[in-house]
Scaffold this active site. Structure first.
Site, PDB file in Angstrom:
ATOM      1  N   CYS A  82       0.839  -1.208   0.000  1.00  0.00           N
ATOM      2  CA  CYS A  82       0.000   0.000   0.000  1.00  0.00           C
ATOM      3  C   CYS A  82       0.877   1.262   0.000  1.00  0.00           C
ATOM      4  CB  CYS A  82      -0.994  -0.023   1.155  1.00  0.00           C
ATOM      5  SG  CYS A  82      -2.338   1.190   0.969  1.00  0.00           S
ATOM      6  N   HIS A 197      -3.885  -4.665  -0.749  1.00  0.00           N
ATOM      7  CA  HIS A 197      -3.616  -5.231   0.579  1.00  0.00           C
ATOM      8  C   HIS A 197      -3.692  -6.753   0.523  1.00  0.00           C
ATOM      9  CE1 HIS A 197      -3.729  -1.577   3.139  1.00  0.00           C
ATOM     10  NE2 HIS A 197      -4.521  -1.114   2.184  1.00  0.00           N
ATOM     11  N   GLU A 199      -3.111  -8.795   2.885  1.00  0.00           N
ATOM     12  CA  GLU A 199      -3.688  -9.284   4.151  1.00  0.00           C
ATOM     13  C   GLU A 199      -5.204  -9.172   4.199  1.00  0.00           C
ATOM     14  OE1 GLU A 199      -2.883  -4.940   4.710  1.00  0.00           O
ATOM     15  OE2 GLU A 199      -1.832  -6.630   3.788  1.00  0.00           O
TER      16      GLU A 199
END
Length: 217
Positions: A82, A197, A199
């Site tokens: 990011c 992202h 995650e």
């Protein structure tokens, strides 16, 4: 032991990244690091970031971790995530902030006449909002070990108002489309960095983290 340092300079979703890495690589030693020597000792480094660029660059400097990140970028596998990806470039239009200048290029905002390209349908233009938030396809521009097992045009999760525009097109390994075609993944030598992202991207994101843990550039 494969030791992975997550750079904690105060501006990132560090614990979410750590949980995802632990799920992807349960045998790795995952460390959230606030000291330069811990980053220097790690075998690989994850560099996340979120928030305004001016704040991110300021807190990175104040934390004393800027030089540790630059050292890692020279000599060990590094994954930017990011704003961590954006910080690798020369300068950001978000406050005209100088960044780390590891990669030549400018971080631009989704705004102005360049936001929607001429071939963007009018109905799509009406729906475009900033920040760009949600799932979007990523088109792989060339093979890379971190794409292993991830099909082309897989969806990943994005939350951002700015995107990196590399001066060297060969850096781009992934693109997405939001009003315009933009770079969302870059790579060179021992560095791989993404705008999205991992995650927050379910199994494809975990696979990308697993690939990073296994990567030996």
């Amino acid at each position: 032991m494969n030791t992975i340092a997550i750079v904690d300079y105060g501006m990132g979703n560090f614990h979410s990244v750590a949980r995802a890495l632990q799920a992807a690589a349960p045998n790795a030693d995952i460390q959230i690091c606030r000291k330069a020597q811990d980053i220097d000792r790690a075998s690989r480094v994850v560099f996340p970031g979120q928030g305004a660029m001016r704040d991110c660059m300021r807190t990175l400097e104040v934390s004393g971790l800027r030089e540790a990140v630059l050292r890692a970028a020279r000599n060990k596998p590094l994954l930017g995530v990011c704003v961590g990806e954006q910080m690798l470039f020369t300068v950001s239009e978000e406050g005209d902030v100088p960044c780390l200048d590891i990669f030549p290029g400018v971080v631009k905002r989704f705004a102005g006449p360049q936001f929607a390209s001429n071939d963007t349908p009018s109905q799509e233009r009406e729906l475009l909002k900033v920040p760009h938030m949600g799932w979007n396809q990523v088109e792989q521009q060339r093979p890379h070990p971190l794409w292993a097992g991830i099909p082309d045009k897989t969806h990943f999760y994005f939350v951002h108002s700015y995107y990196a525009a590399p001066a060297d097109e060969s850096l781009t390994v992934g693109v997405s489309h939001y009003g315009l075609r933009f770079t969302c993944a870059v790579a060179a030598a021992n560095i791989f960095a993404v705008q999205f992202h991992p995650e927050k991207s379910a199994s494809p994101g975990l696979r990308l983290y697993r690939n990073f843990v296994d990567w030996n550039p």
